[in-house]
Design a protein around this motif. Structure first.
Motif, PDB file in Angstrom:
ATOM      1  N   ALA A 155      35.564  69.149  20.907  1.00 38.82           N
ATOM      2  CA  ALA A 155      35.919  68.823  22.286  1.00 38.82           C
ATOM      3  C   ALA A 155      34.976  69.494  23.278  1.00 38.82           C
ATOM      4  O   ALA A 155      34.680  68.936  24.342  1.00 38.82           O
ATOM      5  N   GLY A 181      38.607  63.535  17.579  1.00 38.50           N
ATOM      6  CA  GLY A 181      39.336  64.770  17.887  1.00 38.50           C
ATOM      7  C   GLY A 181      40.683  64.829  17.199  1.00 38.50           C
ATOM      8  O   GLY A 181      41.104  65.889  16.700  1.00 38.50           O
ATOM      9  N   SER A 207      38.377  71.084  15.848  1.00 44.63           N
ATOM     10  CA  SER A 207      38.750  70.133  16.895  1.00 44.63           C
ATOM     11  C   SER A 207      38.376  70.679  18.270  1.00 44.63           C
ATOM     12  O   SER A 207      37.828  69.958  19.113  1.00 44.63           O
TER      13      SER A 207
END
Length: 473
Positions: free
Chosen positions: A212, A197, A208
């Motif tokens: 997630a 990440g 990113s």
């Protein structure tokens, strides 16, 4: 005759119990080495008879040695399980091929972006994560990370490779794979997820956020002792199975794999193969890191100082065996598991360490100490001290590592700095002070007088009277 798909039926060994020609890849494994071949690849091999869609495509991140050994064998190799004087041979067929990242990253990215790839697993050791040892986060100053960020289409690091593959899958509308760490790191799944990440945030903020929300990073705990393969092992395996195997793998009977059951893209039936699927891996991984790995590192550094080539040799040294029992007891006192379970685990570990059939070299275990010592010993020491519990055996292992560093060049990501410190400080205590000041290794312990004073005392005793002077009598 060489072991191949055409000669395997002649092998005097247990052979794959499935039609290998019908197996298709579903897993890409980064870091194909002896450990993976003796552990995860064996569990997967046990699953292929019931579901042949989980074959493994291996990736060597640096050298072509494994590919060069296995390609002429059609990916087949021998697992030699040694227990005392007996050896049981088995042919493993779960690895379908091996790619070499340094020879061209596009074939690796093609494998990673193939919709059939639903799991990407890793055994790349601690340094493959490109972490800052002091924080545990991605090191943005790492030369490989900086290079990958500058040329995202040609990644060479693990974080860069995973993020580029996930970027391409997202762009193509292909569901993400599950990323399964099998390295000896605390909360290895969470750690890898954080690293990936953080890299993605530097490369592409939107990516990113997508990672997630969509990519699973289950943690796992792996345990099997796997020494490096020797020429003597090759000769023994050839005599045993009647075929030449360029790179067999030797291991012990014990094997354990505890996995956080979080696989949105599916998984093989690993529980049927003997893995433990759980909701929380942390208690198991802390037990292994602190009791097994901490004891292993302590044995390795004392073994190197005292001239013991293998773990079994070191355990035959009564004083060292007493130290290892103390290290395990001190580590167990920091763990939140039933005392009876921990005692049984410690007994099993010491039995495994004494297995003379495993030529597990102390020099191999001693590699990359700057990455291993914080996880295996320093955190345990800090917790034991905070709880008012003994930690002197654990400290002896760290002192042995410091003495080992002063002996000469070491194989470690920080080798250059260690060599410079050893050259600059001939006096053992001055050298110890310099090493203890490395906050990227010791963190806040560098400033803890209760710790540094004890370390200096142990190093001084070892310098004056030899390493045996700090072992239990």
């Amino acid at each position: 005759m060489r072991l191949t798909k055409d000669t395997v039926d002649h092998a005097a060994a247990r052979r794959p119990g499935y039609d290998r020609a019908r197996v298709t890849p579903g897993i890409v494994h980064l870091g194909v080495g002896n450990f993976h071949r003796a552990h995860q690849a064996v569990f997967v091999d046990d699953c292929l008879a019931s579901d042949g869609t989980w074959g493994i495509r291996g990736v060597s991140m640096r050298r072509p040695d494994m590919r060069d050994a296995l390609a002429p064998q059609d990916g087949l190799y021998t697992l030699a399980v040694k227990d005392g004087a007996s050896t049981e041979a088995r042919i493993i067929g779960s690895i379908l091929d091996v790619l070499v990242a340094t020879e061209g990253v596009e074939p690796v990215l093609a494998a990673l972006t193939d919709p059939a790839t639903r799991i990407v697993s890793l055994t790349v050791t601690e340094k493959g994560y490109c972490r800052d040892p002091a924080t545990g986060d991605l090191d943005p100053e790492n030369a490989g990370i900086k290079a990958d960020l500058a040329r995202p289409g040609r990644p060479a690091t693990v974080p860069g490779l995973l993020v580029e593959a996930l970027r391409r899958r997202r762009r193509a509308g292909v569901a993400p794979f599950t990323v399964l760490s099998c390295d000896n790191l605390p909360s290895n799944g969470k750690t890898l997820g954080r690293i990936v990440g953080q890299y993605a945030a530097l490369a592409d903020g939107a990516l990113s956020e997508w990672i997630a929300g969509h990519v699973a990073f289950p943690s796992s705990m792996v345990d099997r002792i796997v020494p490096a393969t020797s020429d003597a092992d090759r000769a023994e395996v050839e005599a045993l199975i009647g075929l030449e195997d360029a790179w067999p793998v030797v291991t012990e009977p014990f094997t354990q794999w505890v996995i956080e059951d979080m696989f949105p893209a599916g998984r093989p039936d690993l529980a049927a193969a003997g893995a433990e699927l759980v909701t929380d891996v942390e208690p198991f991984e802390r037990m292994k890191l602190r009791m097994l790995n901490g004891a292993h590192s302590t044995l390795a550094y004392f073994g190197q100082l005292l001239g013991h080539e293998t773990v079994a040799d070191a355990m035959a040294d009564d004083a060292l065996a007493r130290l290892i029992a103390r290290v395990m007891d001190e580590a167990a006192a920091t763990l939140d598991l039933p005392a009876s379970d921990l005692a049984r685990y410690g007994t099993a570990l010491r039995t495994r360490f004494r297995n003379p059939a495993l030529k597990h070299r102390t020099a191999q275990i001693a590699l990359d100490g700057s990455q291993k010592i914080p996880q295996r010993l320093l955190g345990t020491i800090a917790d034991a001290h905070a709880a008012g519990k003994p930690w002197d055996g654990l400290a002896s292992g760290v002192a042995a590592w410091i003495a080992f560093l002063q002996q000469g060049p070491v194989d470690d990501p920080m080798a250059g700095r260690f060599s410079a410190l050893a050259a600059r400080h001939a006096d053992p205590v001055h050298h110890a002070n310099a090493v203890l000041g490395l906050r990227e290794v010791f963190g806040t312990l560098s400033d803890a007088d209760w710790f540094t004073s004890r370390m200096r005392s142990l190093v001084q005793t070892m310098a004056d009277a030899g390493p045996r002077a700090v072992l239990p009598q």
